[in-house]
Design a protein around this motif. Structure first.
Motif, mmCIF file in Angstrom:
data_model
loop_
_atom_site.group_PDB
_atom_site.id
_atom_site.type_symbol
_atom_site.label_atom_id
_atom_site.label_comp_id
_atom_site.label_asym_id
_atom_site.label_seq_id
_atom_site.Cartn_x
_atom_site.Cartn_y
_atom_site.Cartn_z
ATOM 1 N N ASP A 259 0.860 -1.181 0.000
ATOM 2 C CA ASP A 259 0.000 0.000 0.000
ATOM 3 C C ASP A 259 0.895 1.230 0.000
ATOM 4 O O ASP A 259 1.769 1.367 0.860
ATOM 5 C CB ASP A 259 -0.897 -0.012 1.243
ATOM 6 C CG ASP A 259 -1.868 1.148 1.253
ATOM 7 O OD1 ASP A 259 -1.405 2.298 1.458
ATOM 8 O OD2 ASP A 259 -3.070 0.912 1.081
ATOM 9 N N ALA A 260 0.680 2.126 -0.941
ATOM 10 C CA ALA A 260 1.514 3.319 -1.065
ATOM 11 C C ALA A 260 1.374 4.256 0.133
ATOM 12 O O ALA A 260 2.325 4.954 0.493
ATOM 13 C CB ALA A 260 1.167 4.065 -2.347
ATOM 14 N N ASN A 261 0.209 4.287 0.760
ATOM 15 C CA ASN A 261 -0.016 5.201 1.882
ATOM 16 C C ASN A 261 0.551 4.683 3.195
ATOM 17 O O ASN A 261 1.121 5.440 3.968
ATOM 18 C CB ASN A 261 -1.521 5.468 2.057
ATOM 19 C CG ASN A 261 -2.102 6.187 0.864
ATOM 20 O OD1 ASN A 261 -1.457 7.050 0.266
ATOM 21 N ND2 ASN A 261 -3.303 5.817 0.482
ATOM 22 N N SER B 270 2.111 -4.421 3.428
ATOM 23 C CA SER B 270 1.732 -5.357 2.382
ATOM 24 C C SER B 270 0.216 -5.388 2.225
ATOM 25 O O SER B 270 -0.519 -5.329 3.209
ATOM 26 C CB SER B 270 2.230 -6.756 2.752
ATOM 27 O OG SER B 270 1.612 -7.723 1.941
ATOM 28 N N LYS B 271 -0.236 -5.496 0.967
ATOM 29 C CA LYS B 271 -1.671 -5.634 0.715
ATOM 30 C C LYS B 271 -2.109 -7.093 0.838
ATOM 31 O O LYS B 271 -3.273 -7.403 0.696
ATOM 32 C CB LYS B 271 -2.015 -5.120 -0.678
ATOM 33 C CG LYS B 271 -1.961 -3.604 -0.783
ATOM 34 C CD LYS B 271 -2.542 -3.179 -2.108
ATOM 35 C CE LYS B 271 -2.727 -1.678 -2.157
ATOM 36 N NZ LYS B 271 -3.451 -1.266 -3.368
#
Length: 82
Positions: free
Chosen positions: A21-23, A27-28
């Motif tokens: 996740d960029a924010n 890890s997704k």
């Protein structure tokens, strides 16, 4: 860790990528593994399903190729790990 989990068993593994996740930087919960050999990819899809990577069992499935404007030939040589 994903790369090591697969490459220790399948020498044709070319790359492995965990999606973050960029924010949050976390890890997704899924990633992709790319193989150089279609037979090893098929074998890994069967054998690695349910095997633990870190603290979670993996659910393995074929990755859906991205839509492109060009002509795509052959079968995808990567799979998705959840």
């Amino acid at each position: 860790m994903l790369h090591e989990t697969f490459s220790n068993r399948y020498p044709s593994v070319k790359a492995a990528k965990v999606v973050f996740d960029a924010n949050t930087g976390r890890s997704k919960g899924y990633g992709f593994v790319r193989f150089g050999d279609d037979n090893e990819r098929s074998q890994a899809m069967t054998e690695m399903n349910g095997v633990y990577c870190s603290s979670r069992p993996m659910r393995i499935g074929a990755a859906t190729p991205r839509k492109t404007t060009g002509y795509q030939q052959g079968t995808p040589n990567h799979m998705t790990c959840f």
